[in-house]
Write a protein that holds these residues in place. Structure first.
Motif, PDB file in Angstrom:
ATOM      1  N   ALA A 167       0.827  -1.208   0.000  1.00 31.43           N
ATOM      2  CA  ALA A 167       0.000   0.000   0.000  1.00 31.43           C
ATOM      3  C   ALA A 167       0.863   1.261   0.000  1.00 31.43           C
ATOM      4  CB  ALA A 167      -0.930  -0.003   1.213  1.00 31.43           C
ATOM      5  N   VAL A 168       1.975   1.215   0.755  1.00 34.30           N
ATOM      6  CA  VAL A 168       2.908   2.349   0.800  1.00 34.30           C
ATOM      7  C   VAL A 168       3.504   2.608  -0.579  1.00 34.30           C
ATOM      8  CG1 VAL A 168       5.152   3.119   1.685  1.00 34.30           C
ATOM      9  CG2 VAL A 168       3.457   2.158   3.251  1.00 34.30           C
ATOM     10  N   MET A 169       3.988   1.555  -1.228  1.00 34.96           N
ATOM     11  CA  MET A 169       4.604   1.698  -2.549  1.00 34.96           C
ATOM     12  C   MET A 169       3.595   2.157  -3.592  1.00 34.96           C
ATOM     13  SD  MET A 169       7.744   1.154  -2.108  1.00 34.96           S
ATOM     14  CE  MET A 169       8.225   1.141  -3.828  1.00 34.96           C
ATOM     15  N   THR A 170       2.385   1.614  -3.520  1.00 33.23           N
ATOM     16  CA  THR A 170       1.332   2.025  -4.463  1.00 33.23           C
ATOM     17  C   THR A 170       0.989   3.498  -4.277  1.00 33.23           C
ATOM     18  OG1 THR A 170       0.419  -0.214  -4.475  1.00 33.23           O
ATOM     19  CG2 THR A 170      -1.023   1.558  -5.232  1.00 33.23           C
ATOM     20  N   GLY A 171       0.897   3.942  -3.036  1.00 34.57           N
ATOM     21  CA  GLY A 171       0.624   5.351  -2.759  1.00 34.57           C
ATOM     22  C   GLY A 171       1.708   6.261  -3.302  1.00 34.57           C
ATOM     23  N   CYS A 172       2.964   5.832  -3.170  1.00 35.80           N
ATOM     24  CA  CYS A 172       4.065   6.664  -3.663  1.00 35.80           C
ATOM     25  C   CYS A 172       4.050   6.772  -5.192  1.00 35.80           C
ATOM     26  CB  CYS A 172       5.405   6.100  -3.181  1.00 35.80           C
ATOM     27  SG  CYS A 172       5.709   6.419  -1.423  1.00 35.80           S
ATOM     28  N   VAL A 173       3.612   5.706  -5.858  1.00 38.64           N
ATOM     29  CA  VAL A 173       3.477   5.769  -7.325  1.00 38.64           C
ATOM     30  C   VAL A 173       2.367   6.745  -7.710  1.00 38.64           C
ATOM     31  CG1 VAL A 173       2.767   4.478  -9.381  1.00 38.64           C
ATOM     32  CG2 VAL A 173       4.392   3.474  -7.768  1.00 38.64           C
ATOM     33  N   GLY A 174       1.227   6.642  -7.017  1.00 42.69           N
ATOM     34  CA  GLY A 174       0.051   7.411  -7.409  1.00 42.69           C
ATOM     35  C   GLY A 174       0.024   8.844  -6.958  1.00 42.69           C
ATOM     36  N   ALA A 178      -5.655   6.074   3.566  1.00 39.69           N
ATOM     37  CA  ALA A 178      -4.880   6.701   4.640  1.00 39.69           C
ATOM     38  C   ALA A 178      -3.411   6.288   4.574  1.00 39.69           C
ATOM     39  CB  ALA A 178      -5.475   6.327   5.989  1.00 39.69           C
ATOM     40  N   ILE A 179      -3.155   4.994   4.394  1.00 42.89           N
ATOM     41  CA  ILE A 179      -1.768   4.507   4.336  1.00 42.89           C
ATOM     42  C   ILE A 179      -1.064   5.027   3.086  1.00 42.89           C
ATOM     43  CG2 ILE A 179      -0.322   2.447   4.092  1.00 42.89           C
ATOM     44  CD1 ILE A 179      -2.413   0.950   5.787  1.00 42.89           C
ATOM     45  N   ALA A 211      -2.362   5.792 -13.950  1.00 42.89           N
ATOM     46  CA  ALA A 211      -3.038   4.584 -14.452  1.00 42.89           C
ATOM     47  C   ALA A 211      -2.498   3.346 -13.752  1.00 42.89           C
ATOM     48  CB  ALA A 211      -2.835   4.467 -15.960  1.00 42.89           C
ATOM     49  N   ALA A 212      -1.175   3.288 -13.584  1.00 44.11           N
ATOM     50  CA  ALA A 212      -0.568   2.165 -12.872  1.00 44.11           C
ATOM     51  C   ALA A 212      -1.068   2.109 -11.436  1.00 44.11           C
ATOM     52  CB  ALA A 212       0.956   2.289 -12.902  1.00 44.11           C
ATOM     53  N   TYR A 213      -1.200   3.280 -10.820  1.00 45.68           N
ATOM     54  CA  TYR A 213      -1.707   3.345  -9.443  1.00 45.68           C
ATOM     55  C   TYR A 213      -3.117   2.765  -9.351  1.00 45.68           C
ATOM     56  CZ  TYR A 213      -4.225   5.462  -5.541  1.00 45.68           C
ATOM     57  OH  TYR A 213      -5.038   5.664  -4.449  1.00 45.68           O
ATOM     58  N   GLN A 214      -3.980   3.142 -10.275  1.00 47.92           N
ATOM     59  CA  GLN A 214      -5.366   2.670 -10.210  1.00 47.92           C
ATOM     60  C   GLN A 214      -5.457   1.156 -10.355  1.00 47.92           C
ATOM     61  OE1 GLN A 214      -8.563   4.898 -12.012  1.00 47.92           O
ATOM     62  NE2 GLN A 214      -8.305   5.960 -10.073  1.00 47.92           N
ATOM     63  N   LEU A 216      -1.763   7.613   1.085  1.00 54.22           N
ATOM     64  CA  LEU A 216      -1.585   9.063   1.003  1.00 54.22           C
ATOM     65  C   LEU A 216      -0.659   9.594   2.085  1.00 54.22           C
ATOM     66  CD1 LEU A 216      -2.966  10.960  -1.142  1.00 54.22           C
ATOM     67  CD2 LEU A 216      -3.926   8.667  -0.988  1.00 54.22           C
ATOM     68  N   THR A 217      -0.644   8.968   3.251  1.00 56.31           N
ATOM     69  CA  THR A 217       0.301   9.388   4.294  1.00 56.31           C
ATOM     70  C   THR A 217       1.734   9.132   3.843  1.00 56.31           C
ATOM     71  OG1 THR A 217      -1.289   8.966   6.079  1.00 56.31           O
ATOM     72  CG2 THR A 217       1.037   9.036   6.679  1.00 56.31           C
ATOM     73  N   SER A 218       1.978   7.957   3.283  1.00 57.32           N
ATOM     74  CA  SER A 218       3.333   7.629   2.822  1.00 57.32           C
ATOM     75  C   SER A 218       3.773   8.545   1.689  1.00 57.32           C
ATOM     76  CB  SER A 218       3.404   6.168   2.384  1.00 57.32           C
ATOM     77  OG  SER A 218       2.487   5.908   1.331  1.00 57.32           O
ATOM     78  N   SER A 219       2.872   8.819   0.754  1.00 55.25           N
ATOM     79  CA  SER A 219       3.244   9.697  -0.357  1.00 55.25           C
ATOM     80  C   SER A 219       3.435  11.135   0.126  1.00 55.25           C
ATOM     81  CB  SER A 219       2.178   9.649  -1.454  1.00 55.25           C
ATOM     82  OG  SER A 219       0.932  10.103  -0.973  1.00 55.25           O
ATOM     83  N   GLY A 220       2.653  11.546   1.128  1.00 55.90           N
ATOM     84  CA  GLY A 220       2.816  12.886   1.697  1.00 55.90           C
ATOM     85  C   GLY A 220       4.183  13.063   2.329  1.00 55.90           C
ATOM     86  N   VAL A 221       4.604  12.069   3.099  1.00 55.97           N
ATOM     87  CA  VAL A 221       5.933  12.115   3.715  1.00 55.97           C
ATOM     88  C   VAL A 221       7.012  12.169   2.634  1.00 55.97           C
ATOM     89  CG1 VAL A 221       7.588  10.815   5.116  1.00 55.97           C
ATOM     90  CG2 VAL A 221       5.190  10.970   5.824  1.00 55.97           C
ATOM     91  N   ALA A 222       6.830  11.394   1.567  1.00 57.88           N
ATOM     92  CA  ALA A 222       7.804  11.381   0.469  1.00 57.88           C
ATOM     93  C   ALA A 222       7.890  12.739  -0.207  1.00 57.88           C
ATOM     94  CB  ALA A 222       7.416  10.307  -0.550  1.00 57.88           C
ATOM     95  N   CYS A 223       6.762  13.400  -0.396  1.00 58.14           N
ATOM     96  CA  CYS A 223       6.753  14.731  -1.033  1.00 58.14           C
ATOM     97  C   CYS A 223       7.488  15.764  -0.186  1.00 58.14           C
ATOM     98  CB  CYS A 223       5.316  15.192  -1.267  1.00 58.14           C
ATOM     99  SG  CYS A 223       4.422  14.256  -2.516  1.00 58.14           S
ATOM    100  N   ILE A 224       7.237  15.735   1.114  1.00 56.41           N
ATOM    101  CA  ILE A 224       7.887  16.693   2.018  1.00 56.41           C
ATOM    102  C   ILE A 224       9.396  16.437   2.073  1.00 56.41           C
ATOM    103  CG2 ILE A 224       8.033  17.472   4.415  1.00 56.41           C
ATOM    104  CD1 ILE A 224       4.992  16.742   4.608  1.00 56.41           C
TER     105      ILE A 224
END
Length: 249
Positions: free
Chosen positions: A63-70, A178-179, A158-161, A181-189
């Motif tokens: 879920a973390v990796m998928t969030g970071c892709v999307g 939640a998982i 598309a890959a994320y979906q 978007l939280t992981s991708s948010g941390v990655a963005c910051i």
């Protein structure tokens, strides 16, 4: 789809103050993080109170990796594209992603592309070619560069979906969102902190980042994953094609 479409408008307005993709991406996710963390804690508590199985570390990591892709990689490429092209053209190019859903699904997952889907893809790309050709003389190389960034975003989303469907089904849409978007948010910051480090911003810029976080990130991300729990990624993608119309309106 309607809420997602406002993202490009928030970004272009914010760029009038500071043309910095990673800064806005970092603040957007910083404002959104409390909502995702709160939703994740609520969903986790609901699962434990009902005695349901919690996701294992493999499911969590997926879920973390998928969030970071999307929402990290695809958002970064989208924000970069908007440094070069208009919000209207960005929406038109970004929402080629339903076609990429079909292509990736067919190549990687063996899903069949129907005749109607192929015709729809042909019509879509014909229209995009016309619009892109009209913008090219005015924007020149900026249109090409910005368009390439946004097409990359469309492929990543598309890959994320396609990846997200499995986790939404197994974990529930709220906990997965939640998982992811939280992981991708941390990655963005972290991205902005490492490669730039300067978080200086004016009040107007911050208000626009907050608006982008709530209306173009938090609300639509939960809604689209709730929809995906009920229908296929292909159906979600096709419905989402109303977004460019909302942006243009």
């Amino acid at each position: 789809a309607s809420l997602f479409s406002t993202k490009a408008i928030f970004i272009k307005l914010a760029y009038q103050d500071q043309l910095n993709a990673t800064l806005m991406l970092a603040y957007r996710m910083a404002f959104a993080l409390p909502f995702f963390i709160a939703a994740g804690l609520w969903a986790w508590r609901q699962k434990t109170s009902r005695g349901e199985a919690l996701p294992g570390w493999r499911m969590f990591a997926g879920a973390v990796m998928t969030g970071c892709v999307g929402y990290y990689l695809s958002s970064f490429t989208d924000f970069k594209g908007l440094e070069y092209i208009s919000a209207q053209l960005e929406r038109l190019l970004l929402f080629t992603y339903p076609i990429w859903v079909l292509v990736i699904g067919a190549v990687v997952l063996g899903q069949k592309i129907t005749r109607h889907a192929a015709i729809a893809a042909l019509v879509s790309y014909t229209g995009l070619a016309i619009v892109f050709g009209m913008d090219l003389p005015e924007g020149g190389m900026n249109t090409v560069i910005g368009g390439a960034w946004v097409i990359a975003c469309a492929i990543l989303f598309a890959a994320y979906q396609l990846l997200a469907k499995r986790f939404v089904t197994a974990m529930g849409s709220v906990l997965f969102t939640a998982i992811a978007l939280t992981s991708s948010g941390v990655a963005c910051i972290l991205h902005h902190a490492i490669f730039n480090g300067d978080f200086t911003a004016g009040p107007r810029f911050l208000w626009l980042c907050a608006g982008c976080a709530v209306f173009a990130t938090v609300l639509p991300s939960f809604l689209v994953n709730a929809g995906m729990a009920r229908i296929s990624p292909q159906a979600v993608a096709m419905i989402s094609t109303i977004s460019p119309l909302v942006t243009i309106s």
